[in-house]
Design a protein around this motif. Structure first.
Motif, PDB file in Angstrom:
ATOM      1  N   SER A 133       1.029  -1.198   0.056  1.00 34.02           N
ATOM      2  CA  SER A 133       0.037   0.119   0.074  1.00 34.02           C
ATOM      3  C   SER A 133       0.905   1.117  -0.055  1.00 34.02           C
ATOM      4  CB  SER A 133      -0.984  -0.034   1.086  1.00 34.02           C
ATOM      5  OG  SER A 133      -0.011   0.327   2.384  1.00 34.02           O
ATOM      6  N   ALA A 134       0.407   2.339  -0.672  1.00 32.86           N
ATOM      7  CA  ALA A 134       1.391   3.504  -0.714  1.00 32.86           C
ATOM      8  C   ALA A 134       1.612   3.728   0.815  1.00 32.86           C
ATOM      9  CB  ALA A 134       0.377   4.569  -1.465  1.00 32.86           C
ATOM     10  N   ARG A 135       0.759   3.849   1.786  1.00 35.03           N
ATOM     11  CA  ARG A 135       1.296   4.197   2.917  1.00 35.03           C
ATOM     12  C   ARG A 135       2.418   3.487   3.662  1.00 35.03           C
ATOM     13  NH1 ARG A 135      -2.182   6.923   6.906  1.00 35.03           N
ATOM     14  NH2 ARG A 135      -1.189   6.793   8.715  1.00 35.03           N
ATOM     15  N   ASP A 136       2.328   2.092   3.298  1.00 34.28           N
ATOM     16  CA  ASP A 136       3.415   1.337   3.933  1.00 34.28           C
ATOM     17  C   ASP A 136       4.819   1.444   3.234  1.00 34.28           C
ATOM     18  OD1 ASP A 136       1.767   0.050   5.723  1.00 34.28           O
ATOM     19  OD2 ASP A 136       1.451  -1.685   4.651  1.00 34.28           O
ATOM     20  N   ALA A 137       4.771   1.756   1.844  1.00 32.99           N
ATOM     21  CA  ALA A 137       5.698   1.941   0.989  1.00 32.99           C
ATOM     22  C   ALA A 137       6.532   3.209   1.660  1.00 32.99           C
ATOM     23  CB  ALA A 137       5.532   2.231  -0.352  1.00 32.99           C
ATOM     24  N   ARG A 138       5.986   4.138   2.278  1.00 28.87           N
ATOM     25  CA  ARG A 138       6.767   5.427   2.723  1.00 28.87           C
ATOM     26  C   ARG A 138       7.586   4.997   4.009  1.00 28.87           C
ATOM     27  NH1 ARG A 138       2.226  10.105   3.507  1.00 28.87           N
ATOM     28  NH2 ARG A 138       3.852  11.249   4.137  1.00 28.87           N
ATOM     29  N   VAL A 139       7.341   3.904   4.588  1.00 29.09           N
ATOM     30  CA  VAL A 139       8.169   3.847   5.366  1.00 29.09           C
ATOM     31  C   VAL A 139       9.506   3.095   4.994  1.00 29.09           C
ATOM     32  CG1 VAL A 139       8.614   2.429   7.893  1.00 29.09           C
ATOM     33  CG2 VAL A 139       6.359   3.556   7.231  1.00 29.09           C
ATOM     34  N   PRO A 140      10.639   3.496   5.192  1.00 25.00           N
ATOM     35  CA  PRO A 140      11.895   2.872   4.343  1.00 25.00           C
ATOM     36  C   PRO A 140      12.058   1.468   4.785  1.00 25.00           C
ATOM     37  CG  PRO A 140      12.388   4.973   5.455  1.00 25.00           C
ATOM     38  CD  PRO A 140      11.070   4.647   5.829  1.00 25.00           C
ATOM     39  N   GLU A 141      12.370   0.526   4.103  1.00 25.72           N
ATOM     40  CA  GLU A 141      12.497  -1.022   4.214  1.00 25.72           C
ATOM     41  C   GLU A 141      13.872  -0.962   5.113  1.00 25.72           C
ATOM     42  OE1 GLU A 141      13.623  -3.017   0.951  1.00 25.72           O
ATOM     43  OE2 GLU A 141      13.187  -4.987   1.965  1.00 25.72           O
ATOM     44  N   GLY A 142      13.783  -1.958   6.197  1.00 21.99           N
ATOM     45  CA  GLY A 142      14.805  -2.052   6.807  1.00 21.99           C
ATOM     46  C   GLY A 142      15.324  -0.918   7.561  1.00 21.99           C
ATOM     47  N   ALA A 143      14.812   0.293   7.065  1.00 20.83           N
ATOM     48  CA  ALA A 143      14.468   1.572   7.936  1.00 20.83           C
ATOM     49  C   ALA A 143      15.578   2.193   8.707  1.00 20.83           C
ATOM     50  CB  ALA A 143      13.346   1.373   8.356  1.00 20.83           C
ATOM     51  N   PRO A 144      16.758   2.408   8.163  1.00 23.53           N
ATOM     52  CA  PRO A 144      17.765   3.111   9.059  1.00 23.53           C
ATOM     53  C   PRO A 144      17.000   4.457   9.608  1.00 23.53           C
ATOM     54  CG  PRO A 144      18.759   3.168   6.709  1.00 23.53           C
ATOM     55  CD  PRO A 144      17.292   2.341   6.959  1.00 23.53           C
ATOM     56  N   LEU A 145      16.293   5.129   8.584  1.00 22.92           N
ATOM     57  CA  LEU A 145      15.691   6.332   9.083  1.00 22.92           C
ATOM     58  C   LEU A 145      14.791   6.062  10.246  1.00 22.92           C
ATOM     59  CD1 LEU A 145      15.160   9.418   8.437  1.00 22.92           C
ATOM     60  CD2 LEU A 145      13.255   8.411   6.848  1.00 22.92           C
ATOM     61  N   ALA A 146      13.676   5.080   9.907  1.00 22.45           N
ATOM     62  CA  ALA A 146      12.698   4.896  11.090  1.00 22.45           C
ATOM     63  C   ALA A 146      13.266   4.608  12.509  1.00 22.45           C
ATOM     64  CB  ALA A 146      12.017   3.668  10.542  1.00 22.45           C
ATOM     65  N   ALA A 147      14.529   3.931  12.196  1.00 27.16           N
ATOM     66  CA  ALA A 147      15.318   3.382  13.516  1.00 27.16           C
ATOM     67  C   ALA A 147      15.878   4.464  14.274  1.00 27.16           C
ATOM     68  CB  ALA A 147      16.309   2.307  13.277  1.00 27.16           C
ATOM     69  N   LEU A 148      16.428   5.491  13.382  1.00 28.22           N
ATOM     70  CA  LEU A 148      16.947   6.630  13.925  1.00 28.22           C
ATOM     71  C   LEU A 148      15.924   7.714  14.393  1.00 28.22           C
ATOM     72  CD1 LEU A 148      20.023   7.126  13.320  1.00 28.22           C
ATOM     73  CD2 LEU A 148      19.250   9.145  11.654  1.00 28.22           C
ATOM     74  N   LEU A 149      14.675   7.763  13.815  1.00 28.76           N
ATOM     75  CA  LEU A 149      13.562   8.617  14.376  1.00 28.76           C
ATOM     76  C   LEU A 149      13.181   7.994  15.622  1.00 28.76           C
ATOM     77  CD1 LEU A 149      11.684   9.616  11.160  1.00 28.76           C
ATOM     78  CD2 LEU A 149      13.292  10.982  12.687  1.00 28.76           C
TER      79      LEU A 149
END
Lengths: 889, 128
Positions: free
Chosen positions: A345-361
């Motif tokens: 889904s477009a929404r899920d796709a916005r969260v980066p995969e493996g997400a260093p950004l998400a982890a950082l945030l």
């Protein structure tokens, strides 16, 4: 033009309603409209004017509220019926009470508002990056992203022919659009160009997303048929380049040296579909429409009504299966790792995969939670002390018949008032900080990220303020509204004091622990950064000027391109001050990476699932030496490596160590899985940090420019003097060769390669500030508790000194108390810091997250802070006159 | 609201109120134009905040110094109706009275030694 008014206007309106209700509904509405108009004016005059405007409006609201109140009092003779209602009465009482302790109010409101602002700013960034729906896009719940998936990459792009097949074959998606990122040099080369990021899209992009254009139209199939030199521009480009001209349609915008006709203007705040960056230039996809091997496009689709994600995925599985059959070279080349199609889904796709950004945030979010905790414990402590000091007053009020509920309500009103004020201040600070972040460009958020706080952010701040207000305001209020009357009136409350002190101890412990975590994490980051600076990156970017051009902007053939680059190099080399020069298609540590996959190193037994890949760069002869890279064995590229000669490659030492351990690597061959190409290793280069600054870079390959033509190259020139002086010279030399060729970028190599450590720098700066604030708050908390306890024990101290205790001993007693207090927090704080440092491992650039020296230093700082905070009460206690303190009470 | 006809009852006028009345002497204006007019006339020295302006308008409207100009309000696209304000006869009289009061003050300043030399003000304060 905008559906919702900006935050500042809403805050202004709310403040007026709250503070100056006597203006009347209609005037407040008018004032709000006027505020909007003046805001526009001020914005147009720049940030300074805007801030002045906001300051003036805030002052005006406050002075108006005060003036209206005064007038009402003068007229109404003692208020009116309103003041008998208990809440109003509480409010009035609370206001009067609070205005009598300005110091207390300042400390509480300030520390709370700082904490609220910090957490709200972080929330705004998260909100903008991940939560907020993309503006102007219709029915986003119907949108899906389709990626190509291989074992190594689950979110791969696809080629235009693949996209076309997908669009034509899908029945579950109403329509499918393709999107590619592109950099544009805007403006005629002669006038100096501006580098801008934009999109190339399939013709149906605007229709599919339902973006309402402010002017004109999206793209049509006819546009592509007639050459595709059409562009939809964003609001800022419209305003700046065309000065908001309403007749902009049909005018010309020069992009990458070509004239494009403006056919549409996007709505204000239009951002890209898959990342919240402001979108200023959109053109139709014209290149590589038939190259199935050119995987560079992202794909978005809109589901048919009533379709579910699993249905789409099932259909995509079928389409991918068919494509694997039809185009095995592209979709199933090894036979072992067929390419799949993956739907998100477009929404899920916005969260980066493996997400260093998400982890950082997430990490920053947790740390911000800590400062909230610290600030709240601090305030709760102050409130407790205050409630305790007022026990006599409260006891009297209870004794003369005030119901317990009223006393409780009174205290709660006071506390909520404090938290409410802090919430408003915090929100203003957030909004202010956000506008700075926004204009600061390359700071924390990616450029163009719209972090302007919205309703969601305001709601968050409100929840934080109210939540903490209720929790931390309720506790002291409850505690104080049921005092032991007799004891309180006698002024002797040893039992109550002891219990109260337990809660306070825990609160101070939480502060000490929380600040220890912040201090330790900040120290770790700072140390890893300074260590990274001493790390050998394998090249020397100082004193090198760079200039990037893409000759395909002028439709050069390969032969023309080669000649151009040769001529340019010769001219730059003979320019004054230039020591050496060369080309590369990639600057180390510039961010991002280019990889070459599917490699078959000679004699290396690849595991069945193993995918051999290395980062790669294309360079000209002598580039390595110019860039300060060290050749360990063999030779550099030279004139003998011609386009029609045997294909050669340089590898780094890490490549040799990984695939040919113990050997020199010279003369080895590297094939590709498809078997089409084979390269011979002619030299081995010392490791260079290309992708990230790390002590152990991965395998890397260099290819000679003569055998791997690139139209987009970065010219590097090393100079003896100031490289900045060379930038205009290089620009001029390009213009002499081709005045219409746009220069994409000129910059210094060391500035470009500083990009790699920027996130860490920003993070450590932010944490440093937050950590200092936390430390200050914790010191304030310790000071408060120790000073209070010393005050309570004046008599004991006096007695001790009267009996012959030396001031030194009394001092030691007090300092010891402070240290004991802090121990409650240090142990859990240390444990949390240990866990947090592990989470931060990715940001530590290869440093040991449990670095003992850093932990030692952190504990040392806390120790000093605790001592410092207990010093003042200690001095006061040791200087006390025994006679005086014994007389006390 | 008020039946007292004497304009002196309103004096001295708050400086902002006086500025608003000055702006409205020759033409009816809406809020935005009022702020801009005052800013222009005072060379940017006096810039009213929106709430200051509306508090002044409320005060003077209730005091009968000005009123809404009938029929001039236009619906601007999207926004609320713009109200135009008009000075009343009483407002004019009050403004005149305030003007005269300021002129008298000005004369007094001129006749005193207040502005004679740069140190005059300080010296006078120290004297007693």
């Amino acid at each position: 033009m905008k559906g919702r008014s900006p935050l500042s206007a809403r805050v202004h309106g709310a403040l007026l309603k709250m503070l100056a209700p006597s203006l009347g509904e209609e005037r407040i509405r008018e004032a709000r409209a006027l505020f909007l108009e003046l805001r526009q004016d001020a914005l147009a005059r720049g940030r300074g004017a805007y801030l002045t405007f906001l300051g003036r409006e805030l002052r005006a609201v406050i002075s108006t509220a005060l003036a209206l109140r005064r007038e009402a009092r003068d007229e109404g003779e003692g208020g009116g019926a309103g003041w008998t209602d208990p809440f109003r009465q509480d409010l009035g009482y609370a206001l009067r009470k609070l205005s009598r302790s300005p110091g207390f109010v300042t400390v509480t409101v300030l520390s709370l508002s700082v904490a609220i602002a910090v957490s709200t700013i972080v929330f705004s960034v998260v909100n903008a990056a991940l939560l907020r729906p993309t503006p102007h896009v219709a029915h986003q719940e119907e949108l899906v992203r389709v990626f190509t998936g291989t074992r190594g990459n689950h979110r791969g792009p696809m080629s235009y022919p693949d996209y076309r097949d997908l669009r034509d074959r899908s029945g579950t998606l109403q329509d499918v659009a393709a999107v590619g990122s592109r950099n544009f040099a805007v403006g005629p080369a002669a006038e100096g160009t501006r580098q801008i990021w934009g999109l190339e899209v399939s013709e149906n992009y605007f229709q599919l997303l339902g973006i309402p254009l402010a002017l004109g139209r999206g793209f049509l199939p006819e546009d592509v048929a007639s050459g595709g030199r059409v562009v939809v521009i964003g609001h800022n480009t419209w305003q700046r380049t065309f000065e908001g001209d309403p007749d902009v349609l049909g005018k010309t915008l020069v992009l990458n040296g070509q004239a494009y006709t403006v056919v549409g203007v996007g709505p204000r705040g239009m951002v890209a579909m898959d990342g919240p960056r402001l979108l200023e230039v959109v053109v139709p996809i014209m290149d590589f429409r038939e190259e199935r091997g050119r995987w560079a496009l992202r794909v978005v689709g809109r589901m048919e009504g009533g379709t579910t994600l699993p249905q789409v995925q099932a259909e995509m599985d079928a389409i991918a299966g068919a494509l694997q059959e039809e185009y095995p070279n592209y979709w199933n080349h090894s036979g072992q790792d067929p390419t799949r199609l993956q739907v998100l889904s477009a929404r899920d796709a916005r969260v980066p995969e493996g997400a260093p950004l998400a982890a950082l945030l997430g990490g920053v979010g947790a740390l911000v939670g800590l400062i909230m905790l610290i600030a709240c414990s601090n305030v709760a402590n102050l409130l407790l002390t205050r409630a305790f000091r007022r026990r006599t007053e409260i006891a009297i009020r209870s004794a003369i018949g005030a119901p317990a509920g009223r006393v409780f309500g009174q205290l709660l009103t006071e506390n909520l008032l404090l938290f409410g004020a802090a919430g408003v201040l915090g929100l203003l600070a957030t909004w202010w900080a956000a506008s700075i972040l926004q204009s600061g460009g390359s700071l924390i958020p990616p450029p163009g990220l719209e972090i302007q706080p919205d309703g969601r952010v305001a709601l968050f701040a409100l929840c934080v303020a109210l939540g903490t207000g209720l929790t931390f305001g309720l506790l002291p209020a409850l505690n104080a509204s049921r005092p032991d009357l007799v004891r309180a009136l006698k002024g002797m409350t040893p039992v109550l004091r002891f219990r109260l002190f337990g809660v306070r101890n825990l609160l101070v412990g939480a502060q000490v622990g929380g600040s220890l975590v912040l201090v330790l994490v900040t120290l770790l980051l700072v140390k890893s950064l300074s260590r990274a600076r001493t790390l050998d990156p394998g090249f020397d970017p100082r004193g090198v000027a760079t200039l990037e051009v893409d000759v395909s902007h002028r439709d050069y053939t390969e032969a023309e391109g080669v000649r151009f680059f040769q001529d340019l190099l010769a001219r730059v080399e003979s320019a004054r001050g230039v020591e050496s020069a060369g080309y590369a298609d990639w600057v180390p540590l510039a961010g991002g990476s280019i990889s070459f996959g599917g490699l078959e190193p000679e004699g290396y037994e690849r595991g069945p699932q193993e995918h051999v890949q290395a980062t790669m760069a294309v360079v000209s002869p002598e580039y390595l030496e110019m860039a300060g890279m060290r050749l360990l064995r063999g030779r550099d590229f030279g004139a003998e490596d011609r386009a029609d000669g045997p294909q050669v490659v340089l590898v780094n030492q890490a490549f040799v160590d990984r695939y040919w351990p113990g050997e020199s690597g010279l003369g080895k061959r590297i094939g590709t899985r498809e078997g089409k190409e084979e390269y011979q290793v002619v030299g081995v280069v010392a490791d260079v940090s290309y992708r990230e600054l790390a002590s152990e870079p991965g395998p890397h390959l260099w290819f000679p420019l003569a055998q791997a033509y690139r139209s987009d190259l970065i010219l590097h020139a090393r100079t003896e003097g100031d490289p900045r002086a060379l930038l205009p010279v290089m620009r001029r030399l390009v213009a002499e060769l081709d005045p219409d060729l746009p220069v994409i970028r000129v910059d210094l190599m060391d500035r470009i390669s500083a990009n790699a450590t920027r996130p860490q720098e920003v993070l450590s700066a932010v944490l440093g500030v937050v950590g200092l604030l936390a430390l200050g708050l914790a010191m304030l908390g310790i000071y408060g508790v120790v000073a209070y306890s010393v005050g309570q024990r004046t008599r004991e101290m006096g007695l001790r000194m009267a009996l012959g205790a030396e001031p030194k001993r009394v001092m030691g007693l007090v300092l010891g108390e402070g240290l004991t207090l802090s121990l409650i927090g240090l142990v859990p704080g240390l444990l949390v810091a240990l866990a947090a440092s592990r989470l931060l491992r990715a940001a530590l650039l290869g440093m040991d997250p449990l670095d003992p020296a850093t932990f030692g230093a952190g504990l040392g700082i806390m120790f000093l802070a605790v001592l410092g905070a207990s010093l003042a009460p200690g001095i006061r206690a040791s200087r006390a006159d025994p006679a005086e303190s014994l007389r006390w009470q | 609201m008020t039946s007292d006809p004497s304009p002196d009852r309103y004096l001295p006028l708050a400086p902002h109120d006086f500025q608003v009345l000055l702006s409205l002497l020759d033409r009816d204006l809406h809020g935005y134009a009022l702020i801009k007019d005052i800013e222009d006339r005072t060379d940017g020295e006096t810039v009213l905040g929106t709430s200051t302006l509306y508090a002044a308008l409320k005060r003077m409207e209730e005091g009968g110094l000005l009123e809404e100009a009938p029929g001039l309000g236009r619906q601007t696209s999207g926004g609320p109706r713009r109200r135009y304000y008009r000075i009343t006869e009483l407002g004019r009289e009050v403004a005149r009275a305030e003007g005269l009061r300021i002129r008298r003050l000005d004369r007094m300043v001129g006749e005193s030694s207040l502005l004679d030399g740069p140190g005059a003000v300080v010296a006078r304060e120290v004297e007693p």
